[in-house]
Scaffold this active site. Structure first.
Site, PDB file in Angstrom:
ATOM      1  N   HIS A   5       0.825  -1.205   0.000  1.00 36.82           N
ATOM      2  CA  HIS A   5       0.000   0.000   0.000  1.00 36.82           C
ATOM      3  C   HIS A   5       0.861   1.257   0.000  1.00 36.82           C
ATOM      4  O   HIS A   5       2.039   1.204   0.284  1.00 36.82           O
ATOM      5  CB  HIS A   5      -0.968   0.017   1.199  1.00 36.82           C
ATOM      6  CG  HIS A   5      -0.311   0.129   2.538  1.00 36.82           C
ATOM      7  ND1 HIS A   5      -0.122  -0.951   3.359  1.00 36.82           N
ATOM      8  CD2 HIS A   5       0.180   1.198   3.214  1.00 36.82           C
ATOM      9  CE1 HIS A   5       0.466  -0.568   4.480  1.00 36.82           C
ATOM     10  NE2 HIS A   5       0.671   0.736   4.414  1.00 36.82           N
ATOM     11  N   ARG A   9      -1.659  10.981   4.283  1.00 41.35           N
ATOM     12  CA  ARG A   9      -2.286  11.640   5.428  1.00 41.35           C
ATOM     13  C   ARG A   9      -3.358  12.572   4.901  1.00 41.35           C
ATOM     14  O   ARG A   9      -3.099  13.353   3.980  1.00 41.35           O
ATOM     15  CB  ARG A   9      -1.248  12.416   6.239  1.00 41.35           C
ATOM     16  CG  ARG A   9      -0.287  11.523   6.976  1.00 41.35           C
ATOM     17  CD  ARG A   9       0.728  12.329   7.793  1.00 41.35           C
ATOM     18  NE  ARG A   9       1.603  11.434   8.509  1.00 41.35           N
ATOM     19  CZ  ARG A   9       2.746  10.957   8.019  1.00 41.35           C
ATOM     20  NH1 ARG A   9       3.148  11.315   6.816  1.00 41.35           N
ATOM     21  NH2 ARG A   9       3.483  10.139   8.731  1.00 41.35           N
ATOM     22  N   GLU A  56      -3.705   3.535   1.838  1.00 41.26           N
ATOM     23  CA  GLU A  56      -4.021   3.687   3.258  1.00 41.26           C
ATOM     24  C   GLU A  56      -4.215   5.180   3.505  1.00 41.26           C
ATOM     25  O   GLU A  56      -3.290   5.968   3.333  1.00 41.26           O
ATOM     26  CB  GLU A  56      -2.869   3.165   4.120  1.00 41.26           C
ATOM     27  CG  GLU A  56      -3.036   3.446   5.591  1.00 41.26           C
ATOM     28  CD  GLU A  56      -1.794   3.098   6.395  1.00 41.26           C
ATOM     29  OE1 GLU A  56      -1.646   3.666   7.494  1.00 41.26           O
ATOM     30  OE2 GLU A  56      -0.957   2.289   5.930  1.00 41.26           O
ATOM     31  N   ASN A  60      -5.182  11.744  11.240  1.00 41.84           N
ATOM     32  CA  ASN A  60      -4.732  12.052  12.594  1.00 41.84           C
ATOM     33  C   ASN A  60      -5.739  13.025  13.183  1.00 41.84           C
ATOM     34  O   ASN A  60      -5.920  14.137  12.660  1.00 41.84           O
ATOM     35  CB  ASN A  60      -3.318  12.647  12.576  1.00 41.84           C
ATOM     36  CG  ASN A  60      -2.297  11.618  12.163  1.00 41.84           C
ATOM     37  OD1 ASN A  60      -2.132  10.596  12.800  1.00 41.84           O
ATOM     38  ND2 ASN A  60      -1.629  11.880  11.051  1.00 41.84           N
ATOM     39  N   HIS A  74       2.815  11.743  -7.429  1.00 41.49           N
ATOM     40  CA  HIS A  74       1.417  11.428  -7.662  1.00 41.49           C
ATOM     41  C   HIS A  74       1.187   9.927  -7.573  1.00 41.49           C
ATOM     42  O   HIS A  74       2.119   9.141  -7.568  1.00 41.49           O
ATOM     43  CB  HIS A  74       0.971  11.933  -9.044  1.00 41.49           C
ATOM     44  CG  HIS A  74       1.761  11.343 -10.169  1.00 41.49           C
ATOM     45  ND1 HIS A  74       2.874  11.972 -10.681  1.00 41.49           N
ATOM     46  CD2 HIS A  74       1.616  10.191 -10.861  1.00 41.49           C
ATOM     47  CE1 HIS A  74       3.378  11.221 -11.650  1.00 41.49           C
ATOM     48  NE2 HIS A  74       2.639  10.137 -11.777  1.00 41.49           N
ATOM     49  N   GLU A 122      -2.673  10.728 -11.314  1.00 41.08           N
ATOM     50  CA  GLU A 122      -2.499  10.701 -12.758  1.00 41.08           C
ATOM     51  C   GLU A 122      -3.368   9.598 -13.336  1.00 41.08           C
ATOM     52  O   GLU A 122      -3.414   8.488 -12.805  1.00 41.08           O
ATOM     53  CB  GLU A 122      -1.033  10.432 -13.114  1.00 41.08           C
ATOM     54  CG  GLU A 122      -0.775  10.367 -14.608  1.00 41.08           C
ATOM     55  CD  GLU A 122       0.676  10.061 -14.942  1.00 41.08           C
ATOM     56  OE1 GLU A 122       1.082  10.381 -16.073  1.00 41.08           O
ATOM     57  OE2 GLU A 122       1.395   9.502 -14.087  1.00 41.08           O
TER      58      GLU A 122
END
Length: 144
Positions: A5, A9, A56, A60, A74, A122
């Site tokens: 993965h 964030r 993922e 936070n 990207h 992209e």
């Protein structure tokens, strides 16, 4: 080894899930809150994690914005018809920031869209289907 993965964030998990699931057509594979660490992880993708690389999304708690920096580039997705895909993304209120067309110094047809946090995605034309249909349509318009 296998790529599992990529982690991003995000400042608003619900907006990000809407973008990746509703606009780009991924599925929410799993989501878990970690109260002790004050964060939530959500995994999205086009297939089961056992066979596919996924994203993922890390939220936070209380952090609404990140500096993207200048090292990140990207995420890339292959599509069969880039022109139709961009139109569908726009119809879902997605932001196309580079219209489909040949890449600079090459012939591969690409486009870029942007997620709610400003991350670039992209789109790469996988076959000649989409670009051939677009060229035929443009030729017909020019001859009228």
């Amino acid at each position: 080894m296998r790529l599992l993965h990529t982690m991003l964030r995000v400042g608003n998990l619900e907006e990000s899930l809407k973008f990746y699931c509703e606009v780009l057509g991924m599925k929410l594979l799993r989501r878990k809150d970690y109260p002790g660490g004050e964060f939530t992880l959500a995994f999205v993708g086009y297939g089961d994690e056992s066979d596919n690389t996924v994203l993922e999304l890390t939220y936070n708690w209380g952090v609404e914005k990140y500096e993207l920096g200048n090292a990140y580039g990207h995420i890339a997705l292959g599509v069969d018809d880039i022109y139709t895909t961009c139109e569908e993304i726009r119809n879902h209120d997605g932001k196309v920031v580079r219209e489909p067309g040949p890449m600079k110094h090459g012939s591969t047809v690409i486009a870029f869209v942007e997620d709610p946090d400003g991350y670039k995605v992209e789109l790469i034309q996988l076959s000649t289907k989409g670009s051939a249909a677009k060229q035929e349509s443009q030729s017909q318009l020019a001859s009228q």
